[in-house]
Write an enzyme that holds these catalytic residues in place. Structure first.
Site, mmCIF file in Angstrom:
data_model
loop_
_atom_site.group_PDB
_atom_site.id
_atom_site.type_symbol
_atom_site.label_atom_id
_atom_site.label_comp_id
_atom_site.label_asym_id
_atom_site.label_seq_id
_atom_site.Cartn_x
_atom_site.Cartn_y
_atom_site.Cartn_z
ATOM 1 N N GLY A 181 -17.837 -0.381 -1.133
ATOM 2 C CA GLY A 181 -18.750 0.753 -1.028
ATOM 3 C C GLY A 181 -20.183 0.434 -1.390
ATOM 4 O O GLY A 181 -21.088 1.219 -1.084
ATOM 5 N N GLY A 225 -18.244 -4.341 0.619
ATOM 6 C CA GLY A 225 -18.454 -4.597 -0.801
ATOM 7 C C GLY A 225 -18.006 -3.462 -1.695
ATOM 8 O O GLY A 225 -18.707 -3.075 -2.627
ATOM 9 N N SER A 266 -12.621 -5.659 2.508
ATOM 10 C CA SER A 266 -13.751 -5.157 1.735
ATOM 11 C C SER A 266 -15.073 -5.604 2.347
ATOM 12 O O SER A 266 -15.956 -6.113 1.654
ATOM 13 C CB SER A 266 -13.656 -5.592 0.267
ATOM 14 O OG SER A 266 -14.457 -4.789 -0.559
ATOM 15 N N TYR A 282 0.851 -1.183 0.000
ATOM 16 C CA TYR A 282 0.000 0.000 0.000
ATOM 17 C C TYR A 282 0.890 1.238 0.000
ATOM 18 O O TYR A 282 1.569 1.533 0.972
ATOM 19 C CB TYR A 282 -0.917 0.018 1.222
ATOM 20 C CG TYR A 282 -1.794 -1.196 1.379
ATOM 21 C CD1 TYR A 282 -2.091 -2.026 0.291
ATOM 22 C CD2 TYR A 282 -2.339 -1.532 2.608
ATOM 23 C CE1 TYR A 282 -2.896 -3.139 0.443
ATOM 24 C CE2 TYR A 282 -3.152 -2.632 2.770
ATOM 25 C CZ TYR A 282 -3.430 -3.436 1.688
ATOM 26 O OH TYR A 282 -4.222 -4.548 1.848
#
Length: 385
Positions: free
Chosen positions: A259, A257, A254, A105
């Site tokens: 967002g 999902g 996530s 990242y």
């Protein structure tokens, strides 16, 4: 090879590794996340994430935070460094003790931001980070493919310790299984680092079934990280049952999902070129209508529980198993407070059973990721020769 069950690296990185699509805005202008209720309209107690859970033998807060985008957002803007530190420290004030990063990242920059942010309370939290992509140890430049050679792992950890301003990594994941390196060799490198006190626990991301069993036999695995949410329930097939069998914690990435489960995406949303959701068939116009049934369900339950769709989605995840700890990420203070506030929402056993039935009745249409990206999931490392 086992079924694919997710892709933990930043989606910009996955695109670069899996298909070469440009790093461009993840959301179109019409898909901004809906604003959470004003603080005060929903209860946000200061210690709302203080309930602890166990990932194997590691104790963490019931909700963690992924800091993946704190060096550059999906929209490719550069967040204020001081505000990212503020979000990290406010999360800690609200009971969060589990922070998730990776060398990929940034690359490298997110670990620096996290190390700066947690410096005042480093010894009161758990830091997780990851190795496995072919990243230059000094410059952070990404090379092709993966690299989990033992000598590279050990040098990568030295860089992580410097960037995170710490003397140990609480939880070190193999970000992706390197098909060219036997898992015994990876475990051996982790054993050496544990003996030196530089790594306390280890985990795997997006591995195959045989690799997880083999790795755990070589050196007990503390946690597994996979994509998991109401929108993608693939880990229920074998990952979660195997974690339960082996006593391994599970960390969904996530969990909202991308967002979708926040209500940020609707039938009118159109994704910009390069946004990975533009090439994910689950977000295609022909599948969107069916999948929006999940959002409608979340809105109904949010109204019923005086919460938000985001919070219901997170509560649902946390209630699946007592050793599941989601790590929603954000670069906005209000969204962090909303996410962490999910721990204050309670569902009775009857309500949970009802919600589970409703979720199971909705058949998500379309694939979650393009084939080129899925190629990096569920890779089985070869046996040692």
């Amino acid at each position: 090879m086992a079924d694919a069950n997710g892709n933990e690296i930043s989606r910009r990185g996955l695109l670069a590794a899996g298909g070469g699509l440009a790093a461009v805005p993840l959301l179109s202008a019409t898909a901004a996340r809906a604003a959470p209720p004003a603080i005060g309209s929903v209860r946000y107690p200061a210690t709302q994430s203080s309930a602890r859970k166990r990932l194997g033998s590691l104790e963490v807060s019931g909700i963690g935070i992924g800091v993946q985008n704190m060096s550059r957002t999906y929209q490719t803007t550069i967040p204020s460094r001081s505000e990212m530190h503020n979000i990290i420290r406010t999360a800690f004030d609200r009971g969060v003790t589990f922070f998730d990063a990776a060398e990929a990242y940034g690359p490298h920059e997110v670990e620096r931001i996290l190390g700066e942010g947690v410096a005042p309370f480093r010894d009161q939290i758990v830091i997780a980070t990851k190795f496995g992509w072919n990243i230059d140890l000094e410059t952070g430049a990404r090379g092709p493919g993966l690299n989990s050679r033992p000598d590279h792992i050990k040098l990568a950890v030295e860089g992580m310790l410097r960037r995170l301003r710490t003397d140990r990594i609480d939880l070190l994941y193999q970000h992706r299984v390197d098909p060219d390196v036997p898992i015994e060799d990876v475990a051996g490198a982790i054993k050496d680092l544990k003996a030196q006190g530089k790594v306390l626990h280890w985990g795997l991301c997006e591995m195959g079934r045989n690799t997880l069993r083999h790795a755990h036999a070589e050196l007990p695995v503390t946690a597994v990280q996979n994509e998991y949410s109401m929108l993608w329930r693939g880990p229920e097939a074998w990952v979660i049952p195997l974690c339960e069998e082996l006593g391994i914690g599970f960390v969904p990435w996530s969990p909202l999902g991308v967002g979708f489960l926040t209500g940020a995406i609707d039938g009118q949303t159109r994704f910009a070129d390069g946004d990975i959701r533009k090439v994910e068939s689950r977000f295609s116009p022909e599948n969107m209508t069916a999948n929006l049934a999940l959002v409608a369900l979340l809105r109904q339950w949010a109204e019923h529980k005086q919460a938000t769709p985001t919070q219901i989605a997170l509560v649902w995840l946390m209630a699946q198993k007592p050793w599941i700890v989601p790590i929603p990420g954000t670069t906005q203070m209000a969204h962090m407070i909303e996410n962490v506030g999910a721990a204050a929402v309670q569902l009775t056993p009857a309500e949970m059973a009802e919600l589970n039935r409703a979720v199971a009745a909705i058949q998500v249409q379309g694939a979650r990721l393009p084939d080129a990206v899925l190629a990096f999931s569920g890779v089985e490392a070869p046996p040692k020769r």
